[in-house]
Design an enzyme around this catalytic site. Structure first.
Site, PDB file in Angstrom:
ATOM      1  N   TYR A 147       0.883  -1.171   0.000  1.00 54.88           N
ATOM      2  CA  TYR A 147       0.000   0.000   0.000  1.00 54.88           C
ATOM      3  C   TYR A 147       0.918   1.217   0.000  1.00 54.88           C
ATOM      4  CZ  TYR A 147      -4.180  -2.757   0.855  1.00 54.88           C
ATOM      5  OH  TYR A 147      -5.221  -3.638   0.720  1.00 54.88           O
TER       6      TYR A 147
ATOM      7  N   HIS B 118     -17.914  -2.155   2.966  1.00 56.61           N
ATOM      8  CA  HIS B 118     -16.599  -2.314   3.587  1.00 56.61           C
ATOM      9  C   HIS B 118     -16.656  -3.229   4.806  1.00 56.61           C
ATOM     10  CE1 HIS B 118     -12.537  -1.248   4.855  1.00 56.61           C
ATOM     11  NE2 HIS B 118     -13.016  -1.042   6.067  1.00 56.61           N
TER      12      HIS B 118
END
Length: 620
Positions: free
Chosen positions: A232, A414
């Protein structure tokens, strides 16, 4: 079988076996002529297949598709850049090669065949008695072989995958050696993998864009992608000094050529306006060198995942950024998926924002629905299908929404790693009215903002109920709610207009009732467990022996106990009112799950593969 001598002779005209065989082989020959013609055909126009995704990390297999809601079917175009002896392509529940629904192209080194197949629980392949992957053509081109085929959303064949809204796990496998039959293919020995996509894209019209539209690219500054499977990457960007209020009306991905298979998903976040400045940063998001202040850049401006197209706001609304009360600082986050561990790849991917100074009638807003991030909501270990539900109650919407209501046009679901399914339902007067967004094959590894097929109107007094299903079969202790990746969430970020003060409408079980649960477990348990108030909630959950009784009581607690409601303004302050020990919304009428629509059955198709004339396939 011998015919009963007393039965009447049949008066129907009968076809001799030789004639039937002759007709069948004439049909196959005609089909082969069509295929051979297709092999020399012109390239399909890109506009015919608007959606595109690389299937493998090297980009050797590229899938394009279109969706026909009129025909209730998906048309696929598969580009195979280096064809060896065939491939498997298909769909399965979570990307497994067992119990999968497959289209298979294979060669024995001389002849090639295409067929619809399925794999059993051991991964053994079988030709499907109902051939629902329909081959439309094959064509060689300088870049490789194009295979065109069609598949109905629903076939009513028990061996077939039902193509639904939400995430689809696509699987592929490359045949590196000739095989003499479909049954000879050993799935476990294949070089293969999976790719997640939303196949059924919404068929929405693109709004007209204004003439004064400008663009801004938030992109990584030529970074070297780390040579590891998952990274990330965080990069800080900033808007110009004195940048006035604008509306974002559209955004799209900017992916560096050659990195299409590595850039998995990207998000642009706006930082909190409470801070005057944010430090510059360009590096891995999990690095110890990353300044802590970057954790205050959490307001999503744009989110893209592999296979997604440009995102458009409805023509009457735009997402505000710039101007007073809005931070100039933005954080770009890119998830690189590099399973082949390429070294030295450079990347300048990111997101291109399209914005206008001519403000639209409404500011768009983002509201959080679901569960509060708290350890009082927990999932026992070893569960294959555990359900938690978060509520946005009628009391909160009555107080916080305008009389004319709001319009939800997009949604981002999510959870963390144990999430398997998420659905939000709109309820009015105790009756479930419609699904806002649902993903029955949800994956935490594939999260994108999805435009809804139809705008959902929500009025004061409506309820929005978000249910998440979890799988903890691989865990040995309880999973509690929270921010950590091994803790859990259940959220639906809904995008709507006009923007209101309501930013968060979520719930959790009442802590007092959970305390009673811990006392009950203590009383019925043989071992001495400290369920004392001074011990943290996670520690109390971790010490529970998870027998059937303790599991079932927790499930029933979550289904009847009162809730603590968070009906919050943008400032993280609750709207005035009594929000503790609120009763669960009572649902008197559930939505009925629509049954699969079965297409009209085509004529009887032989459960036999279609031969293809692809010439001699590659020998290594």
């Amino acid at each position: 079988r011998m015919q009963n001598s007393r039965s009447k002779p049949c008066s129907c005209p009968s076809l001799k076996l030789r004639e039937v065989a002759s007709m069948y082989f004439t049909m196959v020959a005609a089909f082969l002529v069509i295929l051979v013609v297709a092999l020399q055909g012109s390239a399909p126009r890109e506009s015919d297949f608007p959606y595109k995704v690389p299937l493998d990390p090297q980009g050797l297999l590229e899938l394009s598709w279109n969706v026909s809601y009129r025909e209730q079917a998906v048309h696929f175009q598969l580009l195979i850049r280096e064809l060896q002896f065939g491939l498997l392509f298909g769909m399965s529940d979570r990307g497994e090669f067992e119990n999968a629904d497959l289209a298979v192209l294979w060669s024995d080194g001389h002849n090639s065949y295409f067929g619809d197949a399925w794999s059993d629980a051991k991964g053994q392949l079988h030709m499907d008695s109902q051939q629902d992957y329909q081959l439309l053509g094959a064509r060689r081109a300088p870049e490789g072989l194009y295979l065109l085929f069609r598949r109905a959303f629903s076939t009513c064949d028990p061996k077939d995958y039902l193509i639904e809204d939400g995430t689809v796990h696509l699987i592929y496998g490359i045949l590196e050696k000739p095989v003499h039959s479909l049954q000879a293919i050993n799935v476990s020995a294949l070089h293969g993998g999976l790719q997640r996509v939303q196949l059924l894209k919404p068929n929405i019209s693109i709004p007209e864009l204004p003439s004064d539209m400008k663009t801004m690219e938030i992109t990584a500054p030529d970074v070297v992608i780390p040579s590891q499977e998952t990274t990330y990457w965080c990069y800080m960007a900033e808007l110009p000094e004195g940048f006035p209020k604008h509306h974002i009306i559209m955004y799209e991905p900017v992916v560096t050529e050659g990195n299409e298979a590595l850039v998995h998903h990207m998000e642009v976040f706006q930082c909190a306006a409470a801070f005057d400045s944010f430090p510059h940063y360009n590096g891995p998001c999990d690095s110890k060198m990353k300044p802590d202040r970057l954790n205050y850049c959490r307001h999503v401006l744009a989110a893209w995942a592999m296979g997604a197209q440009a995102f458009y706001y409805p023509e009457e609304a735009g997402l505000a950024f710039g101007g007073p009360g809005s931070s100039r600082y933005l954080r770009l986050e890119i998830h690189y998926h590099n399973p082949l561990v390429f070294k030295g790849r450079r990347d300048s991917s990111g997101i291109r924002l399209y914005y206008t100074a001519t403000l639209r009638p409404y500011d768009a807003g983002i509201m959080e629905l679901g569960l509060v991030y708290t350890p009082v909501m927990a999932i026992p270990p070893g569960e294959d299908n555990f359900i938690l539900t978060g509520y946005c109650t009628d009391k909160c919407t009555q107080l916080a929404l305008p009389a004319a209501g709001i319009r939800i046009f997009a949604s981002q679901l999510h959870t963390h790693l144990a999430g398997r399914k998420v659905v939000t339902v709109l309820s009015r007067d105790g009756r479930e009215r419609r699904v806002v967004n649902a993903d029955g094959h949800y994956s935490p590894h594939f999260q994108e903002i999805r435009m809804l097929k139809e705008v959902v109107a929500v009025f004061p007094g409506d309820e929005l109920i978000t249910t998440c299903t979890y799988n903890t079969e691989d865990r040995s202790r309880a999973t509690v709610g929270g921010f950590g990746i091994l803790e859990e969430m259940c959220v639906n970020y809904v995008h709507y207009y006009p923007q209101t003060q309501l930013e968060l409408c979520k719930s959790a079980v009442d802590p007092g009732y959970l305390h009673r649960y811990f006392n009950l477990v203590n009383r019925f348990n043989d071992e001495e467990i400290c369920m004392c108030p001074q011990v943290s909630v996670p520690q109390q959950f971790y010490s529970i022996p998870w027998n059937t009784f303790n599991r079932d009581v927790l499930k029933s607690l979550y289904s009847f106990a009162p809730i603590s409601m968070h009906c919050n303004k943008s400032s993280a302050v609750r709207f005035p009112g009594e929000w503790e020990k609120q009763p669960l919304p009572s649902i008197t009428e559930r939505l009925r799950e629509p049954g699969p629509r079965c297409p009209p059955a085509p004529g009887p198709q032989p459960a036999a593969p279609v031969p293809l004339n692809l010439g001699q396939l590659r020998r290594d």
